[in-house]
Scaffold this active site. Structure first.
Site, PDB file in Angstrom:
ATOM      1  N   HIS A 157       0.811  -1.208   0.000  1.00 53.10           N
ATOM      2  CA  HIS A 157       0.000   0.000   0.000  1.00 53.10           C
ATOM      3  C   HIS A 157       0.849   1.264   0.000  1.00 53.10           C
ATOM      4  CE1 HIS A 157      -3.663   2.399   1.076  1.00 53.10           C
ATOM      5  NE2 HIS A 157      -4.227   1.425   0.408  1.00 53.10           N
ATOM      6  N   ASP A 209      -7.396   4.553   8.925  1.00 54.08           N
ATOM      7  CA  ASP A 209      -8.727   4.590   8.324  1.00 54.08           C
ATOM      8  C   ASP A 209      -9.011   3.351   7.478  1.00 54.08           C
ATOM      9  OD1 ASP A 209      -9.485   6.985   9.448  1.00 54.08           O
ATOM     10  OD2 ASP A 209      -8.930   8.201   7.720  1.00 54.08           O
ATOM     11  N   GLU A 246     -12.008  13.676  13.203  1.00 48.51           N
ATOM     12  CA  GLU A 246     -11.322  13.952  11.948  1.00 48.51           C
ATOM     13  C   GLU A 246     -12.046  15.092  11.245  1.00 48.51           C
ATOM     14  OE1 GLU A 246      -9.053   9.904  10.383  1.00 48.51           O
ATOM     15  OE2 GLU A 246     -10.489  10.926   9.090  1.00 48.51           O
TER      16      GLU A 246
END
Length: 513
Positions: free
Chosen positions: A94, A161, A271
């Site tokens: 990733h 997240d 957030e």
């Protein structure tokens, strides 16, 4: 300084007849371990790219270990070569700029261990000194940790997240999300690790045992060792969440309210994000708003151009279900959001934490996930966040109108981070995480890269001492500037734990492609 070389030819002919193994020292690399290598085009093609789709670096071989000992022997073999070859640990791949690649070296597929019960299991335990904790393999996904610990009514407290990332991958960076203001990043919630250093040494480390390696590896960008096990803090898991989003057109009110919320007890997640023409209310991060809500928000967006969204969550369970609404209301009293733009929903704890997955699957089905992702993540000091808004959000992103993807902006508390770790953050007590999670077609990613460069140049010229998260630099001087006062320690740790510069060449700190 030693530099890595291409993998020796004796190891690049995997798949040839058995006599091949006679050229290798049997005490270091047995035939069984040699059989774990892949040099076929499919394996090397996968390991030559990553989520970012911006960098290509082809390894000579891909290694699929079946045990931690396999990795130990691989690194020892390289370390004892006259000219070592480079090795990169790869989890989910990733990374966005080749950080988990090894040109002409070996990429170790860490997820191979998660399929081995002895090496990849998740074990939940309790002690009087630590409380509840889980021992987790470095190649395990966080989603698997969540599901396994929930069977015991427990869960980790700090998340990213996106949960389809490996433990070793996030701990090598920091691991941040909306829980970080309260619980700290994931690297602040680790008791112990097993690490294989660049010398091939298997070391168990913690704050009290081999502490120098422990602090080096956490946030160390893979430079000092490969994490094969982490002992992670757990707490009782809630069942449900109250999830609220509030809209602002005034950036000052938006940031003041965020800073207030992270200074008090009560919320579990805070957030913020931007809503712009190319960053719609619903995106792959979560489909929170109903169609009628989106129409209402779009009308507001037409009027103001940029809307700021404050997102908060409070956990609850069967014991607190009757009081959670009242407690949440008290926490939100006095905030300066637009009164007619408050949106609430209840969700399960699991669905909230795993909210990005559904967006990913939808984009995958449309062929829109496997595209270039020129992401830019920054930590910006609180004292300069207003300047950043004016210079970047308004004058660059809004005016140029080519940003496609979520834009995050939320504060964190420095006192939740341990400065002995390798991770670098601004010096101020409060700083903001800025995430420009951009995506593009194959033909226009360079325009977004140019925009990223413009943002970084603006920060430099304006004296905004931002720090890159998931950093990417191309020169030694840039890395020295990034680490600042930590550079000397970082370099000393490299000399001690990976003196031949074998590990994580894709970061381009001590090696180059």
């Amino acid at each position: 300084m030693a530099t890595s070389s291409p993998i020796p030819s004796s190891m690049s002919i995997i798949g040839k007849p058995r006599p091949w193994a006679n050229s290798l020292p049997h005490e270091l690399l047995t035939i069984e371990i040699a059989d774990r290598f892949r040099v076929d085009s499919d394996a090397t093609k996968l390991a030559s790219s990553d989520f970012g789709k911006l960098v290509q670096a082809k390894p000579a071989a891909v290694f699929h270990p079946s045990s931690v000992d396999d990795i130990v022997n691989l690194i020892k073999f390289s370390y004892n070569c006259q000219v070592p070859f480079s090795i990169a640990a790869r989890g989910r791949g990733h990374s966005v700029r080749g950080q988990a690649m090894a040109q002409n070296g070996v990429v170790v597929e860490m997820t191979s261990l998660k399929h081995n019960n002895n090496e990849g299991g998740i074990r939940v335990s309790h002690s009087s000194s630590l409380g509840f904790y889980a021992d987790v393999a470095g190649g395990q996904f966080w989603i698997d940790v969540l599901q396994a610990t929930l069977e015991h009514g427990l869960a980790p407290v700090s998340w990213t997240d996106y949960l389809y990332l490996t433990i070793g991958g996030t701990l090598s960076n920091a691991g941040i999300s909306g829980q970080s203001f309260r619980y700290g990043p994931q690297i602040s919630n680790v008791f112990e690790m097993d690490v294989i250093t660049g010398k091939g040494e298997f070391v168990t480390c913690s704050k009290h045992i081999n502490s120098k390696l422990f602090y080096a590896v956490l946030g160390g960008l893979g430079q000092f060792g490969i994490i094969t096990r982490a002992r992670i803090s757990l707490e009782r898991a809630p069942n449900k969440v109250k999830w609220v989003r509030m809209l602002y057109h005034d950036f000052s009110a938006f940031t003041t309210d965020q800073e207030h919320l992270i200074s008090i007890n009560g919320l579990d997640y805070v957030e913020g994000s931007l809503i712009m023409n190319h960053s719609p209310p619903n995106n792959w991060r979560s489909s929170f708003f109903s169609p009628s809500d989106q129409m209402k928000i779009n009308s507001l967006l037409t009027k103001h151009g940029i809307i700021y969204c404050l997102e908060v969550v409070k956990y609850y369970d069967d014991l607190t279900i009757d009081s959670v609404d009242e407690e949440l209301q008290l926490l939100l009293n006095g905030l300066r959001f637009l009164p007619n733009f408050v949106f609430k929903k209840d969700d399960s704890f699991v669905d909230f934490l795993n909210r990005v997955r559904s967006g990913e699957l939808k984009l995958q089905a449309k062929g829109l996930w496997d595209v270039p992702h020129p992401w830019l993540n920054l930590f910006v000091p609180k004292s300069r966040i207003m300047d950043f808004n004016a210079g970047v959000f308004i004058n660059i992103l809004h005016k140029q109108n080519k940003t496609t993807g979520p834009i995050l902006v939320y504060p964190m508390n420095r006192n939740k981070w341990d400065d002995r770790m390798s991770a670098v953050i601004p010096e101020e007590d409060t700083f903001y995480s800025i995430g420009l999670l951009l995506s593009s077609g194959d033909s226009d990613w360079e325009a977004l890269e140019d925009q990223n460069k413009e943002i970084l140049e603006f920060c430099e010229k304006s004296g905004i001492h931002a720090k890159q998260y998931l950093p990417h630099y191309k020169t030694r001087e840039e890395w020295k500037n990034h680490f600042g006062a930590k550079w000397e320690t970082f370099e000393e740790r490299k000399d001690q734990f990976d003196p031949k510069r074998i590990l994580s060449p894709g970061q381009i700190i001590f090696n180059s492609f």
